[in-house]
Design a protein around this motif. Structure first.
Motif, PDB file in Angstrom:
ATOM      1  N   LEU A 163      -9.745 -64.439  24.899  1.00  0.00           N
ATOM      2  CA  LEU A 163      -8.995 -63.423  24.954  1.00  0.00           C
ATOM      3  C   LEU A 163      -9.218 -62.802  23.167  1.00  0.00           C
ATOM      4  CD1 LEU A 163      -5.450 -62.134  26.353  1.00  0.00           C
ATOM      5  CD2 LEU A 163      -7.665 -61.591  26.692  1.00  0.00           C
ATOM      6  N   PHE A 164     -10.777 -62.318  23.526  1.00  0.00           N
ATOM      7  CA  PHE A 164     -11.233 -61.878  22.076  1.00  0.00           C
ATOM      8  C   PHE A 164     -10.355 -60.856  20.786  1.00  0.00           C
ATOM      9  CE2 PHE A 164     -14.230 -63.834  24.623  1.00  0.00           C
ATOM     10  CZ  PHE A 164     -14.880 -64.548  23.082  1.00  0.00           C
ATOM     11  N   HIS A 165      -9.911 -61.262  19.768  1.00  0.00           N
ATOM     12  CA  HIS A 165      -9.230 -60.787  18.615  1.00  0.00           C
ATOM     13  C   HIS A 165      -9.797 -59.740  18.339  1.00  0.00           C
ATOM     14  CE1 HIS A 165      -5.913 -60.132  15.943  1.00  0.00           C
ATOM     15  NE2 HIS A 165      -7.323 -59.655  15.070  1.00  0.00           N
ATOM     16  N   GLU A 166     -11.036 -58.800  18.601  1.00  0.00           N
ATOM     17  CA  GLU A 166     -11.225 -57.758  17.989  1.00  0.00           C
ATOM     18  C   GLU A 166     -11.468 -57.090  19.320  1.00  0.00           C
ATOM     19  OE1 GLU A 166     -14.338 -58.104  15.620  1.00  0.00           O
ATOM     20  OE2 GLU A 166     -13.202 -58.789  14.318  1.00  0.00           O
ATOM     21  N   PRO A 167     -11.098 -55.921  19.657  1.00  0.00           N
ATOM     22  CA  PRO A 167     -12.001 -54.579  20.593  1.00  0.00           C
ATOM     23  C   PRO A 167     -13.428 -54.388  20.352  1.00  0.00           C
ATOM     24  CG  PRO A 167     -10.506 -53.649  18.937  1.00  0.00           C
ATOM     25  CD  PRO A 167     -10.280 -55.121  18.147  1.00  0.00           C
ATOM     26  N   ILE A 168     -13.630 -53.950  21.336  1.00  0.00           N
ATOM     27  CA  ILE A 168     -14.745 -53.251  21.382  1.00  0.00           C
ATOM     28  C   ILE A 168     -14.484 -51.739  21.358  1.00  0.00           C
ATOM     29  CG2 ILE A 168     -16.929 -52.516  22.865  1.00  0.00           C
ATOM     30  CD1 ILE A 168     -15.670 -55.143  24.260  1.00  0.00           C
ATOM     31  N   PRO A 169     -14.802 -51.084  20.304  1.00  0.00           N
ATOM     32  CA  PRO A 169     -14.995 -49.660  20.645  1.00  0.00           C
ATOM     33  C   PRO A 169     -16.089 -49.024  21.615  1.00  0.00           C
ATOM     34  CG  PRO A 169     -15.943 -50.428  18.194  1.00  0.00           C
ATOM     35  CD  PRO A 169     -15.832 -51.363  19.103  1.00  0.00           C
ATOM     36  N   VAL A 170     -15.532 -47.581  22.183  1.00  0.00           N
ATOM     37  CA  VAL A 170     -16.050 -46.980  22.804  1.00  0.00           C
ATOM     38  C   VAL A 170     -15.705 -45.313  22.746  1.00  0.00           C
ATOM     39  CG1 VAL A 170     -16.448 -47.139  25.395  1.00  0.00           C
ATOM     40  CG2 VAL A 170     -16.391 -49.364  24.346  1.00  0.00           C
ATOM     41  N   ASN A 171     -16.784 -45.519  22.980  1.00  0.00           N
ATOM     42  CA  ASN A 171     -16.281 -42.975  22.742  1.00  0.00           C
ATOM     43  C   ASN A 171     -16.265 -42.864  24.178  1.00  0.00           C
ATOM     44  OD1 ASN A 171     -16.928 -40.919  23.528  1.00  0.00           O
ATOM     45  ND2 ASN A 171     -18.120 -40.265  21.750  1.00  0.00           N
ATOM     46  N   SER A 172     -14.555 -41.924  23.417  1.00  0.00           N
ATOM     47  CA  SER A 172     -13.040 -41.662  24.726  1.00  0.00           C
ATOM     48  C   SER A 172     -14.065 -41.146  26.031  1.00  0.00           C
ATOM     49  CB  SER A 172     -11.757 -41.185  23.902  1.00  0.00           C
ATOM     50  OG  SER A 172     -13.092 -40.079  23.725  1.00  0.00           O
ATOM     51  N   THR A 173     -14.899 -40.383  25.690  1.00  0.00           N
ATOM     52  CA  THR A 173     -15.662 -39.939  26.811  1.00  0.00           C
ATOM     53  C   THR A 173     -15.965 -40.708  27.776  1.00  0.00           C
ATOM     54  OG1 THR A 173     -16.562 -37.504  25.190  1.00  0.00           O
ATOM     55  CG2 THR A 173     -17.248 -38.099  26.864  1.00  0.00           C
ATOM     56  N   LEU A 174     -16.172 -41.557  27.341  1.00  0.00           N
ATOM     57  CA  LEU A 174     -17.035 -42.854  28.411  1.00  0.00           C
ATOM     58  C   LEU A 174     -15.885 -43.047  28.871  1.00  0.00           C
ATOM     59  CD1 LEU A 174     -20.068 -44.211  26.087  1.00  0.00           C
ATOM     60  CD2 LEU A 174     -20.183 -42.243  28.212  1.00  0.00           C
ATOM     61  N   ILE A 175     -15.024 -43.729  28.232  1.00  0.00           N
ATOM     62  CA  ILE A 175     -13.751 -44.264  29.172  1.00  0.00           C
ATOM     63  C   ILE A 175     -12.880 -43.264  29.925  1.00  0.00           C
ATOM     64  CG2 ILE A 175     -11.886 -45.521  28.278  1.00  0.00           C
ATOM     65  CD1 ILE A 175     -12.384 -46.665  25.833  1.00  0.00           C
ATOM     66  N   GLN A 176     -13.092 -42.035  29.433  1.00  0.00           N
ATOM     67  CA  GLN A 176     -12.776 -41.320  30.587  1.00  0.00           C
ATOM     68  C   GLN A 176     -13.114 -41.212  32.309  1.00  0.00           C
ATOM     69  OE1 GLN A 176     -11.534 -37.897  28.539  1.00  0.00           O
ATOM     70  NE2 GLN A 176     -10.468 -38.685  27.389  1.00  0.00           N
ATOM     71  N   MET A 177     -14.414 -41.894  31.959  1.00  0.00           N
ATOM     72  CA  MET A 177     -15.554 -41.659  33.069  1.00  0.00           C
ATOM     73  C   MET A 177     -14.739 -42.576  34.400  1.00  0.00           C
ATOM     74  SD  MET A 177     -19.077 -40.858  31.761  1.00  0.00           S
ATOM     75  CE  MET A 177     -19.790 -40.846  33.504  1.00  0.00           C
TER      76      MET A 177
ATOM     77  N   LYS B  35     -12.767 -44.766  20.949  1.00  0.00           N
ATOM     78  CA  LYS B  35     -12.739 -44.026  19.763  1.00  0.00           C
ATOM     79  C   LYS B  35     -13.374 -42.509  20.290  1.00  0.00           C
ATOM     80  CE  LYS B  35     -11.464 -47.323  17.469  1.00  0.00           C
ATOM     81  NZ  LYS B  35     -10.466 -47.438  16.559  1.00  0.00           N
ATOM     82  N   ASP B  36     -12.646 -41.971  19.276  1.00  0.00           N
ATOM     83  CA  ASP B  36     -13.089 -39.738  19.278  1.00  0.00           C
ATOM     84  C   ASP B  36     -14.640 -40.150  19.015  1.00  0.00           C
ATOM     85  OD1 ASP B  36     -10.926 -39.185  21.247  1.00  0.00           O
ATOM     86  OD2 ASP B  36      -9.787 -38.295  19.430  1.00  0.00           O
TER      87      ASP B  36
ATOM     88  N   SER C 245     -22.447 -45.808  22.579  1.00  0.00           N
ATOM     89  CA  SER C 245     -22.957 -46.337  22.422  1.00  0.00           C
ATOM     90  C   SER C 245     -24.268 -46.668  23.878  1.00  0.00           C
ATOM     91  CB  SER C 245     -22.250 -47.682  23.632  1.00  0.00           C
ATOM     92  OG  SER C 245     -22.844 -49.143  23.199  1.00  0.00           O
ATOM     93  N   GLU C 246     -26.165 -47.283  23.548  1.00  0.00           N
ATOM     94  CA  GLU C 246     -26.484 -46.443  24.976  1.00  0.00           C
ATOM     95  C   GLU C 246     -26.152 -47.923  26.062  1.00  0.00           C
ATOM     96  OE1 GLU C 246     -30.969 -48.183  25.860  1.00  0.00           O
ATOM     97  OE2 GLU C 246     -30.274 -47.837  23.779  1.00  0.00           O
ATOM     98  N   ALA C 247     -25.665 -48.610  25.880  1.00  0.00           N
ATOM     99  CA  ALA C 247     -24.963 -49.924  27.036  1.00  0.00           C
ATOM    100  C   ALA C 247     -24.115 -49.655  27.650  1.00  0.00           C
ATOM    101  CB  ALA C 247     -24.838 -50.838  26.104  1.00  0.00           C
ATOM    102  N   TRP C 248     -22.908 -48.712  26.832  1.00  0.00           N
ATOM    103  CA  TRP C 248     -22.060 -48.062  28.087  1.00  0.00           C
ATOM    104  C   TRP C 248     -22.354 -47.043  28.272  1.00  0.00           C
ATOM    105  CZ3 TRP C 248     -17.551 -50.692  29.189  1.00  0.00           C
ATOM    106  CH2 TRP C 248     -16.885 -51.638  28.569  1.00  0.00           C
ATOM    107  N   THR C 249     -23.503 -45.548  27.724  1.00  0.00           N
ATOM    108  CA  THR C 249     -23.560 -44.646  28.628  1.00  0.00           C
ATOM    109  C   THR C 249     -24.457 -45.022  29.904  1.00  0.00           C
ATOM    110  OG1 THR C 249     -23.913 -43.759  26.388  1.00  0.00           O
ATOM    111  CG2 THR C 249     -24.961 -42.837  28.138  1.00  0.00           C
ATOM    112  N   THR C 250     -25.737 -46.159  29.705  1.00  0.00           N
ATOM    113  CA  THR C 250     -26.076 -46.865  31.041  1.00  0.00           C
ATOM    114  C   THR C 250     -25.301 -47.266  31.495  1.00  0.00           C
ATOM    115  OG1 THR C 250     -27.884 -46.892  29.922  1.00  0.00           O
ATOM    116  CG2 THR C 250     -28.067 -48.001  32.123  1.00  0.00           C
ATOM    117  N   LEU C 251     -24.072 -47.717  31.414  1.00  0.00           N
ATOM    118  CA  LEU C 251     -23.096 -47.849  32.265  1.00  0.00           C
ATOM    119  C   LEU C 251     -22.284 -47.568  33.076  1.00  0.00           C
ATOM    120  CD1 LEU C 251     -21.848 -51.125  34.017  1.00  0.00           C
ATOM    121  CD2 LEU C 251     -20.258 -50.726  31.748  1.00  0.00           C
ATOM    122  N   THR C 252     -21.384 -46.307  32.495  1.00  0.00           N
ATOM    123  CA  THR C 252     -20.916 -45.866  32.626  1.00  0.00           C
ATOM    124  C   THR C 252     -21.940 -43.776  34.198  1.00  0.00           C
ATOM    125  OG1 THR C 252     -21.470 -44.233  30.661  1.00  0.00           O
ATOM    126  CG2 THR C 252     -19.313 -45.589  31.147  1.00  0.00           C
ATOM    127  N   SER C 253     -23.235 -44.072  33.389  1.00  0.00           N
ATOM    128  CA  SER C 253     -24.152 -43.475  34.792  1.00  0.00           C
ATOM    129  C   SER C 253     -24.142 -43.858  35.859  1.00  0.00           C
ATOM    130  CB  SER C 253     -25.510 -43.238  34.001  1.00  0.00           C
ATOM    131  OG  SER C 253     -26.181 -44.751  33.870  1.00  0.00           O
TER     132      SER C 253
END
Length: 449
Positions: A98-112, A32-33, A38-46
């Motif tokens: 498999l869960f029906h709803e996806p987790i929305p994550v900022n595209s910049t973090l996914i690209q890392m 999601k642009d 997300s603080e958790a995803w920001t920490t993980l990708t760091s």
């Protein structure tokens, strides 16, 4: 994202040898642009810049919770199937969720992930189901994707055939009007064998599906005989009803409807659900009309008539266990919310609910499920005599659930034949009376002549 879990008490080697040795929770992730970071995803990708090389490892010295990564995903909506690990050795030892709803994550973090690791397209292609069944939690199916007439949704009964993969436009659809004068007697339609219908502990839970009230069975109940081509296992039974003031049976008897109808849904014992839906006799449904007790002036039911409201009165009397129906309907207030389910703790058997209704007298035809996908896979048995239930108990179904008129309109019979059991000597009060006085008539005849 895969959360990999191993069965408690097993080693990785032993878990890989059991079909349920592992449980894997799968979450789709959407880029999601405009998604807030997300603080958790920001920490993980760091940590990713510190593991650029294969087999590099870094300690996660900052607080990250799994809940933080999952976020607000609705964990009640999921799919379930039996499968394998998706990497070699690909052991078929996984219960997949498999869960029906996806987790929305900022595209910049996914690209890392590809940028920092330098590898992309790390997924195994999809594999064939090969007859496996994919199950869904009740809440993962949109509750308003289809509905009955007068309810708010995109697909009312007249549009069910437009639903994806629906079979609702076929020529062997159910329910139908049973014209008793056009049925064909079949001597092969004999007595049923009902296994564990008298067991008072077979109902595991009761569910508000959003389209009905459904009682789920523990799997030990079976039905055979009665001209059925196979042995069938009872899965569940559910109800159809109208409003407090109108009729709601799905099948009609000589164009007359009843206030309610009970369906006992059974599956061929030798098939799974996906296989059963592909066979014309994969499922067997036992249909019972339900109405309030009605007595004639003499205190017993007369032969088939219609009352002022247009309801067909069966030819014989049958009364169900009102205590059992009272216990059953007492659960309705606990499942007023759609998709709610509660354990069933009372001791009630299916026999208690059916009472002494005549199970030797019935109609038989080939048809379909009466809800989407309307698969034409059902051997239908519709019993001639109705179950008698107190009117106040029947009205609790629409009053407690908040919805009414949950029945599919009558479908065309087309070229199908409706079979009927042969009329037995004990099926009507008139015949019983004749048999009782026959010896006396013979005696009188002998005296006179």
């Amino acid at each position: 994202m895969h959360i990999v879990c191993m069965k408690d008490g097993l080693s990785p080697d032993s878990a890989a040898k059991q079909e349920d040795g592992y449980a894997v929770l799968g979450f789709f992730i959407n880029a999601k642009d405009d998604q807030d970071t997300s603080e958790a995803w920001t920490t993980l990708t760091s940590f990713l810049p510190n593991i650029k090389e294969v087999d590099q490892m870094v300690n996660a010295d900052q607080n990250i919770s799994i809940n933080g990564l999952i976020g607000n995903v609705d964990l009640s909506k999921y799919y379930r199937y039996m499968g394998s690990l998706t990497t070699p050795q690909c052991s078929e030892a996984v219960v997949w969720t498999l869960f029906h709803e996806p987790i929305p994550v900022n595209s910049t973090l996914i690209q890392m992930f590809p940028l920092m690791t330098s590898f992309v397209d790390i997924y195994r292609p999809t594999q064939d189901l090969n007859g496996r069944q994919v199950y869904t939690s009740a809440s993962s199916v949109p509750s308003h994707s289809w509905c009955y007439e007068g309810h708010l949704c995109d697909y009312a009964p007249s549009n069910w055939s437009f639903l994806p993969e629906a079979k609702c436009g076929g020529e062997q659809q159910s329910p139908i009007n049973i014209d008793t004068q056009s049925t064909t007697e079949d001597e092969s339609l004999g007595a049923f064998t009902f296994l564990n219908f008298d067991d008072k502990h077979v109902i595991e839970s009761i569910t508000n599906t959003g389209h009905s009230v459904q009682c789920n069975i523990n799997g030990s109940v079976e039905v055979s005989g009665g001209g059925l081509p196979h042995v069938y296992t009872v899965l569940q039974f559910h109800f159809h009803w109208g409003s407090v003031a109108s009729h709601g049976s799905e099948h009609l008897l000589d164009s007359k409807s009843f206030p309610m109808e009970m369906h006992i849904v059974c599956i061929r014992k030798d098939l799974n659900m996906s296989e059963a839906l592909a066979h014309s006799d994969g499922l067997a449904v036992l249909g019972f009309f339900i109405e309030a007790p009605q007595t004639s002036k003499s205190g017993s039911h007369s032969s088939s008539t219609s009352d002022s409201s247009g309801t067909t009165t069966p030819p014989t009397s049958s009364t169900s266990d009102m205590e059992a129906w009272t216990k059953l309907t007492n659960y309705l207030d606990q499942i007023q919310t759609v998709n709610s389910q509660v354990p069933f703790s009372d001791e009630i058997s299916i026999d208690d609910l059916l009472g002494n209704v005549d199970r030797h007298s019935y109609f038989r035809y080939n048809g379909s499920l009466t809800t989407p996908q309307c698969n034409e896979a059902v051997v239908w048995t519709v019993f001639k005599e109705s179950i008698k239930v107190n009117q106040n108990l029947m009205t609790r179904f629409p009053e407690s659930t908040g919805y009414e008129n949950i029945y599919r309109p009558q479908q065309e019979q087309h070229s199908r034949t409706i079979l009927s059991t042969k009329v037995s000597a004990g099926s009507s009060p008139q015949v019983k009376t004749a048999r009782l006085f026959y010896p006396l008539l013979v005696f009188v005849w002998a005296l006179l002549y």
